[in-house]
Design a protein around this motif. Structure first.
Motif: not given
Length: 204
Positions: A104-113
């Motif tokens: 989920l952290t990676v999901f948020c990080g990818g979206g923020a990118t």
């Protein structure tokens, strides 16, 4: 002597690997610093201050803040907490997380990118077009356009690149790399679709 060499050979790879893991955390901490610092103006403007806003933000937005328009104040508070959340995501990417927390952290990080780089590039492209006189703006907004070109655009892009580096480092050192990578792709594609839709509709 043989035992000593064997121990050295066993210790060196572990030490180097630990060094790489620690060294790669800089991106996550850079994201945290970016998010926490960026949240400050949102909270200051939400509380009634307009320091730095008059010369760097659109006059219409400054007026909304000064008039204490309820919906706009709510937007400022929400964006401020989203920036804080982004900072926490950056901290989350500095070390391995749980089975669900990590993806989920990676999901948020990818979206923020994607959201940040897209938004920043829009500012930069618009600013370049105005400076090249390929696009006209009101005379009183010419100076403001330069702030978006040289400050806000690069600032958003820098945040997006920091998220990208933090996510990449996290995925590379995960045990279940495929699962985490899929979550990152989902976040990236979702943010890309949202960015395209907002641009086409004229909302973003």
């Amino acid at each position: 002597m043989t035992i000593k060499h064997s121990l050295d050979a066993a210790v060196r790879p572990t030490s180097r690997r630990a060094l790489r893991l620690r060294g790669g955390r800089w991106a996550g901490f850079a994201v945290a610093a970016w998010g926490f610092l960026f949240a400050v103006p949102s909270f200051v403007w939400a509380l009634g201050g307009t320091f730095g806003a008059r010369s760097t933000v659109a006059p219409s937005l400054v007026k909304l803040a000064e008039d204490r328009v309820t919906w706009f104040l709510a937007v400022l508070w929400v964006t401020g907490f989203l920036k804080l959340f982004g900072g926490l995501v950056g901290i989350g990417l500095t070390r391995r997380r749980g089975t669900w927390t990590g993806p989920l952290t990676v999901f948020c990080g990818g979206g923020a990118t994607v959201l940040l780089i897209w938004h920043g590039c829009l500012f930069v492209v618009h600013g370049v077009l105005v400076e090249a006189r390929a696009r006209a703006v009101a005379p009183d907004l010419a100076g403001l356009t330069r702030w978006y070109l040289f400050l806000w655009g690069p600032w958003f892009i820098a945040g997006g690149l920091a998220f990208a580096a933090a996510v990449t480092h996290y995925v590379r050192r995960c045990d279940r790399r495929r699962k985490v990578w899929l979550y990152g792709c989902a976040g990236t594609l979702g943010a890309l679709f949202l960015s395209l839709a907002s641009t086409v509709s004229g909302i973003g």
